[in-house]
Design a protein around this motif. Structure first.
Motif, mmCIF file in Angstrom:
data_model
loop_
_atom_site.group_PDB
_atom_site.id
_atom_site.type_symbol
_atom_site.label_atom_id
_atom_site.label_comp_id
_atom_site.label_asym_id
_atom_site.label_seq_id
_atom_site.Cartn_x
_atom_site.Cartn_y
_atom_site.Cartn_z
ATOM 1 N N LEU A 278 0.830 -1.217 0.000
ATOM 2 C CA LEU A 278 0.000 0.000 0.000
ATOM 3 C C LEU A 278 0.864 1.265 0.000
ATOM 4 O O LEU A 278 0.553 2.256 -0.658
ATOM 5 N N LEU A 279 1.980 1.218 0.733
ATOM 6 C CA LEU A 279 2.817 2.424 0.892
ATOM 7 C C LEU A 279 3.798 2.629 -0.252
ATOM 8 O O LEU A 279 4.400 3.693 -0.383
ATOM 9 N N ARG A 280 3.970 1.568 -1.105
ATOM 10 C CA ARG A 280 5.026 1.611 -2.116
ATOM 11 C C ARG A 280 5.009 2.890 -2.978
ATOM 12 O O ARG A 280 6.054 3.453 -3.258
ATOM 13 N N PRO A 281 3.805 3.396 -3.373
ATOM 14 C CA PRO A 281 3.824 4.644 -4.176
ATOM 15 C C PRO A 281 4.383 5.847 -3.410
ATOM 16 O O PRO A 281 4.806 6.827 -3.990
ATOM 17 N N LEU A 282 4.391 5.739 -2.079
ATOM 18 C CA LEU A 282 4.799 6.901 -1.264
ATOM 19 C C LEU A 282 6.198 6.725 -0.673
ATOM 20 O O LEU A 282 7.028 7.626 -0.684
ATOM 21 N N LEU A 283 6.452 5.510 -0.124
ATOM 22 C CA LEU A 283 7.753 5.284 0.535
ATOM 23 C C LEU A 283 8.038 3.786 0.578
ATOM 24 O O LEU A 283 7.138 2.967 0.365
ATOM 25 N N LEU A 284 9.303 3.459 0.850
ATOM 26 C CA LEU A 284 9.682 2.054 0.944
ATOM 27 C C LEU A 284 9.552 1.621 2.396
ATOM 28 O O LEU A 284 10.261 2.116 3.272
ATOM 29 N N TYR A 285 8.625 0.725 2.647
ATOM 30 C CA TYR A 285 8.463 0.148 3.988
ATOM 31 C C TYR A 285 8.923 -1.303 3.903
ATOM 32 O O TYR A 285 8.297 -2.119 3.230
ATOM 33 N N ALA A 286 10.080 -1.639 4.511
ATOM 34 C CA ALA A 286 10.672 -2.983 4.332
ATOM 35 C C ALA A 286 11.172 -3.526 5.666
ATOM 36 O O ALA A 286 12.382 -3.588 5.903
ATOM 37 N N PRO A 287 10.245 -3.912 6.551
ATOM 38 C CA PRO A 287 10.667 -4.431 7.868
ATOM 39 C C PRO A 287 11.301 -5.803 7.748
ATOM 40 O O PRO A 287 11.163 -6.476 6.709
ATOM 41 N N LEU A 288 11.989 -6.217 8.808
ATOM 42 C CA LEU A 288 12.653 -7.530 8.811
ATOM 43 C C LEU A 288 11.618 -8.649 8.730
ATOM 44 O O LEU A 288 11.849 -9.681 8.143
ATOM 45 N N LEU A 289 10.456 -8.420 9.370
ATOM 46 C CA LEU A 289 9.451 -9.483 9.456
ATOM 47 C C LEU A 289 8.478 -9.415 8.280
ATOM 48 O O LEU A 289 7.757 -8.429 8.120
ATOM 49 N N ASN A 290 8.503 -10.440 7.448
ATOM 50 C CA ASN A 290 7.508 -10.604 6.385
ATOM 51 C C ASN A 290 7.253 -12.100 6.227
ATOM 52 O O ASN A 290 7.956 -12.907 6.856
ATOM 53 N N PRO A 291 6.258 -12.508 5.472
ATOM 54 C CA PRO A 291 5.944 -13.942 5.412
ATOM 55 C C PRO A 291 7.124 -14.819 5.010
ATOM 56 O O PRO A 291 7.295 -15.920 5.543
ATOM 57 N N TYR A 292 7.986 -14.281 4.126
ATOM 58 C CA TYR A 292 9.122 -15.103 3.676
ATOM 59 C C TYR A 292 10.179 -15.223 4.765
ATOM 60 O O TYR A 292 10.651 -16.324 5.079
ATOM 61 N N THR A 293 10.532 -14.087 5.372
ATOM 62 C CA THR A 293 11.603 -14.159 6.389
ATOM 63 C C THR A 293 11.143 -14.960 7.598
ATOM 64 O O THR A 293 11.942 -15.694 8.196
ATOM 65 N N LEU A 294 9.853 -14.868 7.916
ATOM 66 C CA LEU A 294 9.339 -15.648 9.047
ATOM 67 C C LEU A 294 9.409 -17.146 8.734
ATOM 68 O O LEU A 294 9.843 -17.949 9.567
ATOM 69 N N ALA A 295 9.043 -17.487 7.504
ATOM 70 C CA ALA A 295 9.071 -18.913 7.125
ATOM 71 C C ALA A 295 10.498 -19.456 7.145
ATOM 72 O O ALA A 295 10.769 -20.557 7.639
ATOM 73 N N VAL A 296 11.439 -18.660 6.626
ATOM 74 C CA VAL A 296 12.839 -19.111 6.602
ATOM 75 C C VAL A 296 13.382 -19.252 8.014
ATOM 76 O O VAL A 296 13.997 -20.252 8.381
ATOM 77 N N ALA A 297 13.086 -18.218 8.836
ATOM 78 C CA ALA A 297 13.589 -18.229 10.220
ATOM 79 C C ALA A 297 13.014 -19.392 11.002
ATOM 80 O O ALA A 297 13.653 -19.925 11.910
#
Ligand SMILES: NC(=O)C1=CN([C@@H]2O[C@H](COP(=O)(O)OP(=O)(O)OC[C@H]3O[C@@H](n4cnc5c(N)ncnc54)[C@H](O)[C@@H]3O)[C@@H](O)[C@H]2O)C=CC1
Ligand SMILES: C[C@@H](CO)CCC[C@@H](C)[C@H]1CC[C@H]2[C@@H]3[C@H](O)CC4=CC(=O)CC[C@]4(C)[C@H]3CC[C@]12C
Length: 369
Positions: free
Chosen positions: A308-327
């Protein structure tokens, strides 16, 4: 070996030489390759620290370039004896588009391979990744596995897909005739999670803990173990492979090697606390309060927010579905293939690796987040 002009005749190229791993490879080459005449450091973003390297006996050539541009790669490769290709877009946080990840990691690697073939460079070492193997999309654990362990390596995320494609290209290129009629000798190294001086994710965790009053909140069970490897030992393995590849081409050509050392098997969070604990942070066990389904919900909300925020700013926290699955999926390696094939032994003990990393984190405290 004595430092004499006649021994210095080799030209090395390190792509991504200003990155976290790349810088350690550059410095390790200067310390451990006595035959080095010229060291070319190729990167999209050159670091100011390169200037301090230009005072020694080795000619250090900084090349600002883009691996996606074939002509820039060919110009950098021409005349090199060895290419160590570490440049890549290491993005599992949604910062770059899948197309960009593919362009850098796959097309960039194709450009490096073709440059070697066209210009006659015979030795190519590629920095691959454990992610080429797993964890896979089914969350299957990889427990004390090695290079020959059967495992269903199926991926959807752009990063592991791109690393797997690039690795395959490098291994398939082994034996191709290069300009001059000799054969290209390639191999790929698969680091597990690298840690050490310069690791941005460790820095991010540290600053996150400082913002949370000296606390980090456990999200992953301690029983979910990951293999980790110190950046100095990964750099050393790259240098050793490059030194041995010519003499042992028949054995090493077209091979993959996991990067490993004596770092203990621990969960990703517990391993990080080996360094963040002595720097004043503590890990609070909140798993009773924050069950896994709630973590998945938070990770999914992060992904939605990012979109949702991509048009305005880059929001890239450590926790996302992929990083959680890998961790949350065990991935541990137990192998001695590198030792059997080219005599690799870790240069840094676990104690030394830990001390060096702690000292670095302590120095980070004064740096801007
Ligand atoms: N960090 C880790 O835990 C692991 C990293 N790896 C691999 O190690 C290699 C290095 O990774 P890190 O040092 O962690 O990442 P990094 O992001 O610190 O370094 C990558 C370097 O490549 C450069 N680069 C990116 N795009 C480029 C382009 N188009 N042209 C030229 N240079 C470009 C960047 O400027 C950067 O200096 C990557 O190939 C990565 O896939 C493998 C396993 C684990
Ligand atoms: C639940 C989260 C909050 O505590 C924990 C998030 C941790 C993740 C950011 C990391 C867990 C596993 C890491 C990856 C793993 O080490 C394998 C990797 C190999 C590479 O080639 C590049 C880096 C990485 C994908 C690494 C990235 C960070 C994690 C996902």
């Amino acid at each position: 070996m004595a430092d004499s002009a006649e021994t210095r005749k080799l030209v090395y190229l390190v792509t991504g030489g200003c990155g976290f791993l790349g810088e350690h490879v550059v410095r390790m080459l200067l310390q451990r390759e006595p035959r080095l005449y010229e060291l070319r450091v190729f990167d999209l973003h050159l670091g100011p620290w390169l200037e301090e390297l230009k005072t020694g006996p080795v000619q250090v050539t900084a090349i600002q370039g883009d691996v996606t541009q074939a002509h820039e790669v060919a110009a950098a490769v021409a005349g090199a004896h060895v290419v160590i290709h570490t440049a890549g877009l290491v993005d599992v946080f949604g910062r770059a588009s899948p197309e960009t990840i593919y362009e850098v990691n796959v097309q960039g690697t194709k450009n490096v391979i073709e440059a070697c073939v066209q210009t006659g460079t015979r030795f190519l070492v590629y920095t691959s990744s454990m992610e080429v193997v797993g964890p896979n999309i089914k969350g299957h654990p990889f427990y004390r596995g090695n290079e020959d362990t059967p495992y269903e390596a199926i991926h959807r995320h752009p990063y592991p897909c791109s690393k797997a494609q690039a690795e395959r290209l490098v291994l398939e290129a082994n034996g191709r005739k290069v300009h001059g009629g000799l054969s290209l000798v390639t191999c790929a190294l698969r680091p597990t999670g690298i840690y050490g001086e310069g690791h941005q994710i460790m820095r991010d965790f540290y600053h996150q803990g400082l913002r949370l009053g000296g606390r980090l909140f456990r999200a992953i069970p301690a029983s979910v173990e990951h293999s980790r490897v110190y950046v100095g030992n990964v750099a050393w393995m790259h240098v050793l492979v490059a030194q041995e590849l010519e003499q042992r081409a028949a054995l090493m050509g077209g091979q993959v090697y996991f990067c490993y050392d004596e770092s203990p098997y621990k969960s990703y969070e517990d391993f990080n606390m080996e360094f963040l604990g002595p720097c004043g942070l503590r890990l609070v066990d909140t798993r009773l309060l924050v069950p896994y389904w709630l973590l998945m919900l938070l990770a999914t909300l992060n992904a939605l927010l990012q979109w949702l925020l991509r048009p305005l700013l880059l929001y890239a926290p450590l926790l996302n579905p992929y990083t959680l699955a890998v961790a949350n999926t065990t991935f541990t390696v137990s192998t001695d293939k590198a030792q059997r094939h080219f005599g690799y032994k870790p240069l840094f003990s676990w104690e030394d690796s830990r001390t060096r990393t702690i000292r670095w984190v302590q120095a980070v405290e004064g740096s801007a987040p």
